[in-house]
Scaffold this active site. Sequence first.
Site, PDB file in Angstrom:
ATOM      1  N   THR A 175       0.921  -1.114   0.012  1.00 19.60           N
ATOM      2  CA  THR A 175       0.210   0.146  -0.086  1.00 19.60           C
ATOM      3  C   THR A 175       0.897   1.121  -0.050  1.00 19.60           C
ATOM      4  OG1 THR A 175      -1.868   0.883   1.124  1.00 19.60           O
ATOM      5  CG2 THR A 175      -0.139   0.391   2.413  1.00 19.60           C
ATOM      6  N   GLY A 227      -0.210   6.344  -6.765  1.00 21.05           N
ATOM      7  CA  GLY A 227      -1.044   5.317  -7.129  1.00 21.05           C
ATOM      8  C   GLY A 227      -1.109   5.239  -8.844  1.00 21.05           C
ATOM      9  N   CYS A 264       2.565   2.967  -8.607  1.00 24.36           N
ATOM     10  CA  CYS A 264       2.649   1.804  -8.142  1.00 24.36           C
ATOM     11  C   CYS A 264       1.244   0.741  -8.292  1.00 24.36           C
ATOM     12  CB  CYS A 264       2.756   2.117  -6.396  1.00 24.36           C
ATOM     13  SG  CYS A 264       2.810   0.529  -5.456  1.00 24.36           S
ATOM     14  N   THR A 323      -1.285   0.110  -5.174  1.00 24.71           N
ATOM     15  CA  THR A 323      -1.580   1.419  -4.635  1.00 24.71           C
ATOM     16  C   THR A 323      -2.844   1.948  -5.538  1.00 24.71           C
ATOM     17  OG1 THR A 323       0.321   2.076  -3.704  1.00 24.71           O
ATOM     18  CG2 THR A 323      -1.287   3.911  -3.833  1.00 24.71           C
TER      19      THR A 323
END
Length: 177
Positions: free
Chosen positions: A2, A157, A160, A163
Amino acid sequence: MTTIVSVRRNGQVVIGGDGQVSLGNTVMKGNARKVHRLYNGKVLAGFAGGTADAFTLLERFEAKLQAHQGNLERAAVALAKDWRTDRALRRLEALLAVADEHKSFIITGNGDVVQPEHDLIAIGSGGNFAQSAAIALLENTELDAKSIVEKSLKIAGDICVFTNGNHTIEVLDYSAK
């Protein structure tokens, strides 16, 4: 994993995180809540790592906060000691980002309690991306802490795969004190 980001600026500390839970290469859930208010709303905490492990550590941290009357630093050190010495806890794989109106810390499974430079924390799989974005925004804009966290999470986000764009953001505003 995360991405969790924390920024402190102009009387506010903010922690934000995405909501993705992955099992291997599969997204299992997209709206997990990985950022929480603790100790009557006076402490913010976010976690990265195995979800079950992180919830276990979050519960332990909350108990340490109660035992130390909300003293963030003492609670963080107490949890880190337990995490390092308890055989069951040692196997837990997670990181915690915690903050109150005075300080911010990263708590690791190695027993480390790190007070970050520049009042900026970025942990998890997208942490490096979010940290780079947050540093650039802190140094080159007058954006408030919440906006920096939002933009940093968005950038992380976009890069990745672990994420997502479903964010939980908590703000602790102590500017009026």
